[in-house]
Design a protein around this motif. Sequence first.
Motif, PDB file in Angstrom:
ATOM      1  N   ASN A 157       0.827  -1.202   0.000  1.00 27.86           N
ATOM      2  CA  ASN A 157       0.000   0.000   0.000  1.00 27.86           C
ATOM      3  C   ASN A 157       0.866   1.259   0.000  1.00 27.86           C
ATOM      4  OD1 ASN A 157      -2.877  -1.211   0.504  1.00 27.86           O
ATOM      5  ND2 ASN A 157      -1.518  -2.261   1.947  1.00 27.86           N
ATOM      6  N   SER A 159       2.274   4.628   1.326  1.00 22.42           N
ATOM      7  CA  SER A 159       2.555   5.245   2.619  1.00 22.42           C
ATOM      8  C   SER A 159       2.145   6.715   2.634  1.00 22.42           C
ATOM      9  CB  SER A 159       4.041   5.111   2.942  1.00 22.42           C
ATOM     10  OG  SER A 159       4.304   5.471   4.278  1.00 22.42           O
ATOM     11  N   CYS A 183      -4.904  -1.116  -3.774  1.00 20.88           N
ATOM     12  CA  CYS A 183      -4.205  -0.768  -2.538  1.00 20.88           C
ATOM     13  C   CYS A 183      -4.782   0.520  -1.967  1.00 20.88           C
ATOM     14  CB  CYS A 183      -2.706  -0.621  -2.766  1.00 20.88           C
ATOM     15  SG  CYS A 183      -2.208   0.720  -3.859  1.00 20.88           S
ATOM     16  N   ASN A 186      -2.446   6.261   1.863  1.00 28.89           N
ATOM     17  CA  ASN A 186      -2.380   7.049   3.086  1.00 28.89           C
ATOM     18  C   ASN A 186      -2.233   8.517   2.691  1.00 28.89           C
ATOM     19  OD1 ASN A 186      -1.198   8.412   5.469  1.00 28.89           O
ATOM     20  ND2 ASN A 186      -1.087   6.356   6.329  1.00 28.89           N
ATOM     21  N   LYS A 308       1.234   5.566  13.721  1.00 30.18           N
ATOM     22  CA  LYS A 308       2.524   5.385  13.064  1.00 30.18           C
ATOM     23  C   LYS A 308       3.611   5.957  13.961  1.00 30.18           C
ATOM     24  CE  LYS A 308       5.136   7.327   9.155  1.00 30.18           C
ATOM     25  NZ  LYS A 308       5.025   8.089   7.893  1.00 30.18           N
ATOM     26  N   THR A 335       1.881   1.100  12.636  1.00 32.92           N
ATOM     27  CA  THR A 335       2.864   1.214  11.554  1.00 32.92           C
ATOM     28  C   THR A 335       4.227   1.519  12.168  1.00 32.92           C
ATOM     29  OG1 THR A 335       1.188   2.068  10.036  1.00 32.92           O
ATOM     30  CG2 THR A 335       3.493   2.423   9.437  1.00 32.92           C
ATOM     31  N   ASP A 337       7.838   2.662  11.430  1.00 31.11           N
ATOM     32  CA  ASP A 337       8.576   3.372  10.385  1.00 31.11           C
ATOM     33  C   ASP A 337      10.070   3.318  10.694  1.00 31.11           C
ATOM     34  OD1 ASP A 337       8.738   4.774   8.049  1.00 31.11           O
ATOM     35  OD2 ASP A 337       8.357   6.735   8.934  1.00 31.11           O
ATOM     36  N   ALA A 381       1.875  -2.817  10.180  1.00 28.65           N
ATOM     37  CA  ALA A 381       2.308  -2.256   8.902  1.00 28.65           C
ATOM     38  C   ALA A 381       3.798  -1.928   9.004  1.00 28.65           C
ATOM     39  CB  ALA A 381       1.508  -1.004   8.567  1.00 28.65           C
ATOM     40  N   SER A 383       7.289  -0.147   7.272  1.00 28.69           N
ATOM     41  CA  SER A 383       7.679   0.934   6.369  1.00 28.69           C
ATOM     42  C   SER A 383       9.166   1.232   6.509  1.00 28.69           C
ATOM     43  CB  SER A 383       6.850   2.187   6.695  1.00 28.69           C
ATOM     44  OG  SER A 383       7.226   3.277   5.900  1.00 28.69           O
ATOM     45  N   HIS A 404       4.061  -0.654   3.592  1.00 31.18           N
ATOM     46  CA  HIS A 404       3.823   0.700   3.094  1.00 31.18           C
ATOM     47  C   HIS A 404       5.026   1.146   2.272  1.00 31.18           C
ATOM     48  CE1 HIS A 404       0.660   1.995   6.355  1.00 31.18           C
ATOM     49  NE2 HIS A 404       0.276   0.973   5.612  1.00 31.18           N
TER      50      HIS A 404
END
Length: 529
Positions: A157, A159, A183, A186, A308, A335, A337, A381, A383, A404
């Motif tokens: 997907n 980000s 997808c 964001n 996130k 998420t 990161d 998620a 990233s 992401h």
Amino acid sequence: MDKLDMKEVVEVIGSIPWWAYIFLFIGVIAIKDIFFNRRHTIKHNFPIVGHFRYLLEKIGPELRQYIVANNREELPFNRRQRSWIYASSKQENNYQGFGTDQDQNSPGFVFIKPSMFSYAVKEGHPNKKKPDFVPCAKIMGAYNKRRRPYRPYSIINISGMSYGSLSARAVESLNKGALKAGCYQNTGEGSLAPHHKHGADIMFHFGTGYFGVRDEHGNFSMSKLKALVEANPCIRAIDLKLSQGAKPGKGGVLPASKITQEIADIRGLPMGKDVISPAYHSVFSNVPEMMDFIENIAQETGLPVGFKSAVGKMEMWVELADRMLEKGYGPDFITIDGGEGGTGAAPPAFADHVSLPFVYAFSNVYKIFAERGLTDRIVFAASGKLGFPESSLMAFALGADVIHVAREAMMSIGCIQAQVCHNNTCPSGVATQNKWLQSGIDVPLKADRLYNYIKNLRKEVLEITHACGYEHPSQMTMTDIDISMGDNNLTMPLVDAYKYNKIPVNFESMQKLADCKYLGKANPEIIFK
């Protein structure tokens, strides 16, 4: 001066040889450098020649990128990685010949272990008709019984990249491509723009500036968030930004030069000023307050809500997990990161040194939730430079549920890694508000290229998954991947390197995922059902 005199002057000027003008021009520059330049010592001490130094310095990145550096040297993305994205997005040959050119003994090198017998995709299987169909194995909001739970149609997907950081045409291209690929996109913390509303599923993201959901004083407004969600059924989940990999602990920065009237209206901002979001939230300041804030949003909107964050100190992650165990509620997704991420502007010290890289960040966090038996409540998620098949599969083996991608998605629609995102001078028109520069983006073409990139990435991830003997990437385990240790340990399975074991995901079959009533949407002309 009479007409005759003027004619003589013109004749005299015309008789001067062309090369004399060149020497005259050089002479003027030299005099200016020596007698009037006070800012640049090099130009003063070396008139004329000194200018070449600054010219070479300015075009140095381009020279290294296209001429000097080899295929594996450049950062953040080397030439081989960029070439794979460009070829995949253009539906060109993305293979390579004559074997690998990588040093497989280098520390951190990833080895995926295939099975002696691959998973067989038989007639009637969803992947027989659509080889890149790979939904998320978990449902966001299922455990907490949200009114509108959501199973992402795609494991890959887009980000968080805001309109403002990216151009209108870039955002529109990503959204239209996301619809085709199935997808979600964001929004980034710049709020929901008209350019996000071309049919794709949306994960609405907001940070400390509360753009789009703020009152006249800049404070969070629940009523505005509810109104936004009710007016836009495309919003399927809400993402709260605590921090991001490129600049954790530092608020977002949008230069005044990139703020148009449309951006100001969407975000609720004044024109002509740099927008600097605070480094902290005004609604909460600790874990219990954040959990209650997340729960309130979920109750008011009915949507899955998560957050996130970059990762550093672990004490608050432990507290979050313990309180989730105690209270019985918490975020629907998290998420993680990695510190190697970053699509916008950040001070070098933040981008280089603050927060953990993805593998350490994710493994440290996942381990905490796994030890408490909480992983089935959360969609994880991942990233941070994961938009490649081997990186995505390693993330799944560590415990990720969806991936992401940000800069990889930007490159699929034309980004050339010029690294001037913060200057409003992006030559490809992707990360600029300059009307001329972004006018070169052909939206239908770029939307197709984003779709092709996502499709080919999912397809290759699934092919390697099948080679490992599994039906879905969520079945990858921490013994399926080894990493090179660069010393006498030779290689080591992820389970030994990161000192935990992934909790198996409750996956039955791809057909069960295809039949799920909460499944996200894709273009009906492309979806296999």
